[in-house]
Design a protein around this motif. Structure first.
Motif, PDB file in Angstrom:
ATOM      1  N   ALA A 120       0.818  -1.219   0.000  1.00 13.99           N
ATOM      2  CA  ALA A 120       0.000   0.000   0.000  1.00 13.99           C
ATOM      3  C   ALA A 120       0.848   1.264   0.000  1.00 13.99           C
ATOM      4  CB  ALA A 120      -0.938   0.005   1.210  1.00 13.99           C
ATOM      5  N   THR A 121       2.117   1.147   0.376  1.00 19.76           N
ATOM      6  CA  THR A 121       2.956   2.347   0.391  1.00 19.76           C
ATOM      7  C   THR A 121       3.212   2.891  -1.007  1.00 19.76           C
ATOM      8  OG1 THR A 121       5.046   1.096   0.375  1.00 19.76           O
ATOM      9  CG2 THR A 121       4.083   1.627   2.531  1.00 19.76           C
ATOM     10  N   THR A 122       2.982   2.074  -2.038  1.00 19.44           N
ATOM     11  CA  THR A 122       3.115   2.588  -3.405  1.00 19.44           C
ATOM     12  C   THR A 122       2.059   3.653  -3.691  1.00 19.44           C
ATOM     13  OG1 THR A 122       3.436   1.962  -5.708  1.00 19.44           O
ATOM     14  CG2 THR A 122       1.638   0.869  -4.547  1.00 19.44           C
ATOM     15  N   LEU A 123       0.927   3.609  -2.983  1.00 18.65           N
ATOM     16  CA  LEU A 123      -0.093   4.650  -3.109  1.00 18.65           C
ATOM     17  C   LEU A 123       0.400   5.951  -2.485  1.00 18.65           C
ATOM     18  CD1 LEU A 123      -3.187   2.483  -2.107  1.00 18.65           C
ATOM     19  CD2 LEU A 123      -2.464   3.101  -4.429  1.00 18.65           C
TER      20      LEU A 123
ATOM     21  N   GLY B 213       6.298  -0.914  -7.759  1.00 18.99           N
ATOM     22  CA  GLY B 213       5.089  -0.248  -7.299  1.00 18.99           C
ATOM     23  C   GLY B 213       4.362   0.417  -8.453  1.00 18.99           C
ATOM     24  N   LEU B 214       3.959   1.672  -8.244  1.00 18.90           N
ATOM     25  CA  LEU B 214       3.275   2.440  -9.286  1.00 18.90           C
ATOM     26  C   LEU B 214       4.172   3.547  -9.827  1.00 18.90           C
ATOM     27  CD1 LEU B 214      -0.322   2.589  -7.768  1.00 18.90           C
ATOM     28  CD2 LEU B 214       0.586   1.005  -9.504  1.00 18.90           C
ATOM     29  N   GLN B 215       5.482   3.283  -9.830  1.00 12.22           N
ATOM     30  CA  GLN B 215       6.404   4.223 -10.442  1.00 12.22           C
ATOM     31  C   GLN B 215       6.123   4.322 -11.947  1.00 12.22           C
ATOM     32  OE1 GLN B 215       8.554   6.138  -8.952  1.00 12.22           O
ATOM     33  NE2 GLN B 215       8.542   5.256  -6.891  1.00 12.22           N
TER      34      GLN B 215
ATOM     35  N   LEU C 259       5.058  -7.669  -6.232  1.00  8.87           N
ATOM     36  CA  LEU C 259       4.132  -8.710  -5.810  1.00  8.87           C
ATOM     37  C   LEU C 259       2.907  -8.739  -6.732  1.00  8.87           C
ATOM     38  CD1 LEU C 259       4.342  -8.181  -1.948  1.00  8.87           C
ATOM     39  CD2 LEU C 259       5.532  -9.884  -3.339  1.00  8.87           C
ATOM     40  N   PRO C 260       2.253  -9.886  -6.859  1.00  7.62           N
ATOM     41  CA  PRO C 260       1.153 -10.029  -7.808  1.00  7.62           C
ATOM     42  C   PRO C 260       0.062  -8.958  -7.731  1.00  7.62           C
ATOM     43  CG  PRO C 260       1.811 -12.185  -7.021  1.00  7.62           C
ATOM     44  CD  PRO C 260       2.611 -11.187  -6.217  1.00  7.62           C
ATOM     45  N   PRO C 261      -0.416  -8.541  -6.543  1.00  2.07           N
ATOM     46  CA  PRO C 261      -1.462  -7.511  -6.530  1.00  2.07           C
ATOM     47  C   PRO C 261      -1.003  -6.179  -7.124  1.00  2.07           C
ATOM     48  CG  PRO C 261      -1.366  -8.631  -4.413  1.00  2.07           C
ATOM     49  CD  PRO C 261      -0.146  -9.049  -5.167  1.00  2.07           C
ATOM     50  N   VAL C 262       0.261  -5.849  -6.937  1.00  2.00           N
ATOM     51  CA  VAL C 262       0.787  -4.592  -7.477  1.00  2.00           C
ATOM     52  C   VAL C 262       0.928  -4.685  -8.993  1.00  2.00           C
ATOM     53  CG1 VAL C 262       2.683  -2.937  -7.399  1.00  2.00           C
ATOM     54  CG2 VAL C 262       1.983  -4.130  -5.312  1.00  2.00           C
ATOM     55  N   ILE C 263       1.456  -5.799  -9.477  1.00  5.20           N
ATOM     56  CA  ILE C 263       1.590  -5.978 -10.925  1.00  5.20           C
ATOM     57  C   ILE C 263       0.212  -5.936 -11.588  1.00  5.20           C
ATOM     58  CG2 ILE C 263       2.256  -7.585 -12.742  1.00  5.20           C
ATOM     59  CD1 ILE C 263       4.628  -6.208 -11.399  1.00  5.20           C
TER      60      ILE C 263
END
Length: 267
Positions: free
Chosen positions: A14-17, A89-91, A109-113
């Motif tokens: 979630a830190t990617t958010l 992440g979402l970079q 990780l799969p949810p991020v991808i």
């Protein structure tokens, strides 16, 4: 773009958010030179409570600029190099480069991808690896002869010291001639997260057990395969971040080991 549930990410993922929000908010400011239209688009498409991450900061967009410049510099010298973005992440680094890339591996990780694949346009050069950065099988089919640059933004601090140092040692042995760029936190900040650091009344940052000072990073030169270690400066930003005074102060011996850092390691 359809609204996407951001609460499907939890824990460290979630830190990617958090970092996405900081880059998007900076890009939307009229007084900022930071440009990240894809981050703004993704930010507006995600449905979640971004206020939980506290006040927006320039640190993440400035870090993104510095890492992007390191990638450009390496590709200038190694045009056919592979870029590996660990825990990406979402970079949106690929799209901000402004130059072609032969091969880009995005590892997370799969949810991020899965979220990246919904938010960002497909690119022929980008290959996704839905796994932990510690599962080093992502490196199995990489030919290091043309060069490899590995980025690890917002990753190592969430690992144990043994995992973080082991990953650096693996990269040094696997990619001779390559480069690793990663950011670190100081020990006092690590201790705060281990005690329960709240970014807001409703959100507690995940523990960050791995800290590395500038002096400790310099000692990585003793690892087999490491040929150079450099403390990198962030580019100028707004306000106090625009002047050279802050960067001068941050390089003083009594300050440099108590601030966050960005490190380039050559193999």
């Amino acid at each position: 773009m359809e609204r996407i549930d951001g609460d499907q990410l939890d824990g460290v993922s979630a830190t990617t958010l958090w970092t996405l929000r900081n880059r998007a908010e900076e890009a939307m400011r009229a007084d900022s030179s930071f440009d990240d239209p894809l981050a703004v688009e993704a930010y507006r498409a995600i449905d979640t409570d971004f206020t939980r991450f506290g006040k927006p900061s320039q640190t993440h967009p400035l870090r993104a600029l510095a890492v992007g410049q390191e990638i450009r510099d390496y590709l200038d010298a190694h045009p056919r190099a592979t870029v590996v973005a660990l825990a990406e992440g979402l970079q949106t680094s690929y799209w901000r480069l402004g130059r072609p890339v032969r091969r880009w591996l995005s590892v997370d990780l799969p949810p991020v991808i899965a979220l990246r694949e919904r938010l960002f346009p497909p690119e022929e050069a980008i290959e996704y690896r839905a796994m932990s950065a510690l599962d080093t099988s992502w490196a199995d089919d990489i030919d290091a002869d043309d060069g490899v640059i590995v980025t690890a933004e917002g990753l190592l601090m969430y690992l144990t010291p043994e995992e973080a140092r082991g990953l650096i040692a693996f990269l040094a042995g696997r990619f001779p001639g390559g480069v690793l760029v990663f950011d670190s936190i100081p020990h006092w900040f690590s201790r705060k997260t281990l005690s329960g650091l709240k970014l807001s009344t409703g959100y507690q940052a995940p523990p960050m057990p791995f800290a590395l000072t500038v002096s400790e990073a310099a000692a990585l030169i003793d690892l087999p395969g490491v040929t150079e270690v450099t403390d990198l400066e962030l580019p100028p930003g707004r306000g106090p971040w625009k002047t050279s005074l802050l960067r001068t102060l941050s390089s003083l011996p009594k300050i440099r080991d108590i601030r966050p850092s960005l490190t380039r390691v050559r193999f």
